[in-house]
Design an enzyme around this catalytic site. Sequence first.
Site, PDB file in Angstrom:
ATOM      1  N   ASN A   1      -4.160  11.408  12.187  1.00 57.60           N
ATOM      2  CA  ASN A   1      -3.707  12.771  12.112  1.00 57.60           C
ATOM      3  C   ASN A   1      -4.876  13.509  11.595  1.00 57.60           C
ATOM      4  O   ASN A   1      -5.642  13.123  10.638  1.00 57.60           O
ATOM      5  CB  ASN A   1      -2.731  12.624  11.031  1.00 57.60           C
ATOM      6  CG  ASN A   1      -2.015  13.948  10.641  1.00 57.60           C
ATOM      7  OD1 ASN A   1      -2.771  15.052  10.395  1.00 57.60           O
ATOM      8  ND2 ASN A   1      -0.435  14.077  10.390  1.00 57.60           N
TER       9      ASN A   1
ATOM     10  N   HIS B   1      -6.257  17.241   8.322  1.00 52.65           N
ATOM     11  CA  HIS B   1      -7.054  17.716   7.246  1.00 52.65           C
ATOM     12  C   HIS B   1      -8.243  18.120   7.422  1.00 52.65           C
ATOM     13  O   HIS B   1      -9.295  18.733   6.469  1.00 52.65           O
ATOM     14  CB  HIS B   1      -6.923  16.723   5.985  1.00 52.65           C
ATOM     15  CG  HIS B   1      -5.442  16.883   5.463  1.00 52.65           C
ATOM     16  ND1 HIS B   1      -4.705  18.131   4.839  1.00 52.65           N
ATOM     17  CD2 HIS B   1      -4.357  16.144   5.669  1.00 52.65           C
ATOM     18  CE1 HIS B   1      -3.738  17.868   4.565  1.00 52.65           C
ATOM     19  NE2 HIS B   1      -3.347  16.396   5.289  1.00 52.65           N
TER      20      HIS B   1
ATOM     21  N   HIS C   1       0.058  18.570  13.102  1.00 55.32           N
ATOM     22  CA  HIS C   1       1.125  19.193  12.868  1.00 55.32           C
ATOM     23  C   HIS C   1       0.897  20.675  12.736  1.00 55.32           C
ATOM     24  O   HIS C   1       0.094  20.976  11.832  1.00 55.32           O
ATOM     25  CB  HIS C   1       1.564  18.636  11.243  1.00 55.32           C
ATOM     26  CG  HIS C   1       2.963  19.266  10.532  1.00 55.32           C
ATOM     27  ND1 HIS C   1       3.230  18.939   9.330  1.00 55.32           N
ATOM     28  CD2 HIS C   1       3.662  20.229  11.035  1.00 55.32           C
ATOM     29  CE1 HIS C   1       4.513  19.536   9.136  1.00 55.32           C
ATOM     30  NE2 HIS C   1       4.542  20.400  10.116  1.00 55.32           N
TER      31      HIS C   1
ATOM     32  N   ARG D   1       2.121  23.675  11.305  1.00 56.84           N
ATOM     33  CA  ARG D   1       3.210  24.278  10.221  1.00 56.84           C
ATOM     34  C   ARG D   1       3.349  25.589  10.647  1.00 56.84           C
ATOM     35  O   ARG D   1       2.534  26.453  11.285  1.00 56.84           O
ATOM     36  CB  ARG D   1       2.522  24.097   9.059  1.00 56.84           C
ATOM     37  CG  ARG D   1       2.576  22.686   8.497  1.00 56.84           C
ATOM     38  CD  ARG D   1       2.140  22.355   6.850  1.00 56.84           C
ATOM     39  NE  ARG D   1       2.952  22.808   6.107  1.00 56.84           N
ATOM     40  CZ  ARG D   1       3.825  21.917   5.405  1.00 56.84           C
ATOM     41  NH1 ARG D   1       3.756  20.731   5.500  1.00 56.84           N
ATOM     42  NH2 ARG D   1       4.598  22.394   4.899  1.00 56.84           N
TER      43      ARG D   1
ATOM     44  N   ARG E   1      -1.197  26.601   8.029  1.00 56.22           N
ATOM     45  CA  ARG E   1      -2.171  26.332   6.837  1.00 56.22           C
ATOM     46  C   ARG E   1      -3.537  25.397   7.198  1.00 56.22           C
ATOM     47  O   ARG E   1      -4.381  25.519   6.673  1.00 56.22           O
ATOM     48  CB  ARG E   1      -1.531  25.846   5.674  1.00 56.22           C
ATOM     49  CG  ARG E   1      -1.007  24.371   5.554  1.00 56.22           C
ATOM     50  CD  ARG E   1      -0.586  23.928   4.515  1.00 56.22           C
ATOM     51  NE  ARG E   1       0.608  24.625   4.128  1.00 56.22           N
ATOM     52  CZ  ARG E   1       1.672  24.067   3.182  1.00 56.22           C
ATOM     53  NH1 ARG E   1       1.328  22.741   2.804  1.00 56.22           N
ATOM     54  NH2 ARG E   1       2.849  24.703   2.907  1.00 56.22           N
TER      55      ARG E   1
ATOM     56  N   GLU F   1       3.628  17.180  15.684  1.00 59.13           N
ATOM     57  CA  GLU F   1       4.562  17.214  14.529  1.00 59.13           C
ATOM     58  C   GLU F   1       5.110  18.613  14.369  1.00 59.13           C
ATOM     59  O   GLU F   1       4.123  19.518  14.346  1.00 59.13           O
ATOM     60  CB  GLU F   1       4.084  16.863  13.408  1.00 59.13           C
ATOM     61  CG  GLU F   1       3.898  15.308  13.405  1.00 59.13           C
ATOM     62  CD  GLU F   1       3.321  15.090  11.900  1.00 59.13           C
ATOM     63  OE1 GLU F   1       3.471  15.745  10.892  1.00 59.13           O
ATOM     64  OE2 GLU F   1       2.705  13.772  11.652  1.00 59.13           O
TER      65      GLU F   1
ATOM     66  N   THR G   1       4.577  16.987   3.588  1.00 58.45           N
ATOM     67  CA  THR G   1       5.818  16.653   3.854  1.00 58.45           C
ATOM     68  C   THR G   1       6.430  15.803   2.954  1.00 58.45           C
ATOM     69  O   THR G   1       6.315  14.591   2.940  1.00 58.45           O
ATOM     70  CB  THR G   1       5.817  16.135   5.465  1.00 58.45           C
ATOM     71  OG1 THR G   1       4.988  16.949   6.192  1.00 58.45           O
ATOM     72  CG2 THR G   1       7.204  16.263   5.861  1.00 58.45           C
TER      73      THR G   1
ATOM     74  N   GLU H   1      10.243   7.553  13.024  1.00 53.18           N
ATOM     75  CA  GLU H   1       9.006   7.335  11.966  1.00 53.18           C
ATOM     76  C   GLU H   1       9.376   7.301  10.812  1.00 53.18           C
ATOM     77  O   GLU H   1      10.304   8.171  10.195  1.00 53.18           O
ATOM     78  CB  GLU H   1       8.002   8.308  12.247  1.00 53.18           C
ATOM     79  CG  GLU H   1       6.937   8.153  11.331  1.00 53.18           C
ATOM     80  CD  GLU H   1       5.501   8.822  11.564  1.00 53.18           C
ATOM     81  OE1 GLU H   1       5.315   9.226  12.928  1.00 53.18           O
ATOM     82  OE2 GLU H   1       4.579   9.130  10.857  1.00 53.18           O
TER      83      GLU H   1
ATOM     84  N   HIS I   1       2.720   8.181   6.768  1.00 50.97           N
ATOM     85  CA  HIS I   1       2.531   9.151   5.376  1.00 50.97           C
ATOM     86  C   HIS I   1       2.001   8.235   4.154  1.00 50.97           C
ATOM     87  O   HIS I   1       2.632   7.195   3.423  1.00 50.97           O
ATOM     88  CB  HIS I   1       3.942   9.762   4.861  1.00 50.97           C
ATOM     89  CG  HIS I   1       3.752  11.037   4.242  1.00 50.97           C
ATOM     90  ND1 HIS I   1       3.238  11.169   3.177  1.00 50.97           N
ATOM     91  CD2 HIS I   1       3.824  12.321   4.748  1.00 50.97           C
ATOM     92  CE1 HIS I   1       2.987  12.360   2.872  1.00 50.97           C
ATOM     93  NE2 HIS I   1       3.349  13.089   3.920  1.00 50.97           N
TER      94      HIS I   1
HETATM   95  N1  PXP Z   1       3.545  11.135   9.672  1.00 50.65           N
HETATM   96  C1  PXP Z   1       3.911  12.417   9.493  1.00 50.65           C
HETATM   97  C2  PXP Z   1       5.351  12.667  10.169  1.00 50.65           C
HETATM   98  C3  PXP Z   1       3.537  13.146   8.592  1.00 50.65           C
HETATM   99  O1  PXP Z   1       4.222  14.550   8.492  1.00 50.65           O
HETATM  100  C4  PXP Z   1       2.164  12.758   8.033  1.00 50.65           C
HETATM  101  C5  PXP Z   1       1.600  13.931   7.038  1.00 50.65           C
HETATM  102  O2  PXP Z   1       1.393  15.161   7.953  1.00 50.65           O
HETATM  103  C6  PXP Z   1       1.794  11.601   8.465  1.00 50.65           C
HETATM  104  C7  PXP Z   1       2.262  10.807   9.363  1.00 50.65           C
HETATM  105  C8  PXP Z   1       0.198  11.292   7.879  1.00 50.65           C
HETATM  106  O3  PXP Z   1       0.243  11.213   6.342  1.00 50.65           O
HETATM  107  P1  PXP Z   1      -1.029  11.146   5.635  1.00 50.65           P
HETATM  108  O4  PXP Z   1      -1.740  12.220   6.125  1.00 50.65           O
HETATM  109  O5  PXP Z   1      -0.517  10.999   4.284  1.00 50.65           O
HETATM  110  O6  PXP Z   1      -1.525   9.876   6.015  1.00 50.65           O
END
Ligand code: PXP
Length: 249
Positions: A12, A15, A48, A50, A54, A75, A106, A156, A199
């Site tokens: 992901n 960030h 994602h 959003r 952001r 996402e 989330t 998920e 997550h």
């Molecule tokens: N899976 C989903 C559905 C998420 O919303 C997120 C966070 O955006 C992640 C995985 C990844 O989570 P993390 O950034 O905490 O590893």
Amino acid sequence: MTTTEKLRLGVNIDHVATVRNARGGDTPDPLRAARIAEEAGADGITAHLREDRRHISDADIEGLMDMLTVPLNFEMAATEEMQQIALRHRPHAVCIVPEKREERTTEGGLEVARDENRLAHYIAPLRDAGCRVSIFIAADQRQVDAAHRIGAEVIELHSGAYCDAHHEGRFEDRDRELQALREMSTYAHGLGLEVHVGHGLTYETVQPVAAFPEARELNIGHFLIGEAIFRGLQPAMAEMRRLMDEARG
Ligand code: PXP
């Protein structure tokens, strides 16, 4: 199925965009991170979009769709706007997540059970367009059953509560959360759903989850991008991959 089946790592990149947006410019570029992650063996890229934009932007999604050779897991919240964007791009997968504007990340899974009719209608065109529809839910049998009933192909499971409990030293809570994830992974697989988990996963928390025989994909972002600051994205991913394979092995 045995634990020797390969577990996919979805990276992901949200960030990277968070850091870029802190200054409003073009760097660091999340597309560059996605390219490095691909080269380092990511099995998919997750982003994602959003509602408040952001981190990931519309242009990032367009760029990812043009550039990626691995699947994009897009996402999104279950809104009209996001449905239109997904239908325009037709990513490999869409993962429907809950979204509140004021939250930092989330929080919790989607309430599928209480919104079944709307969600069934919502995901139908996405499936028809060829997207694999994944629903991000808590490890709760009511939600798994509802996700199955609305026609999702993938769930998920939200590992945030498990990871938080571990890092806060609440080990009884952690073990209970882990057990719930394990049980729902088995249960969902029995219904024919593909199981992903994501997550909050870190080097310390990934292995018990990676050992679930039914899990097919982990989606990991924040920790990997943070770790990349210190050792680079490729080595950060390599260590995660090593831990996943070891747990599987
Ligand atoms: N899976 C989903 C559905 C998420 O919303 C997120 C966070 O955006 C992640 C995985 C990844 O989570 P993390 O950034 O905490 O590893």
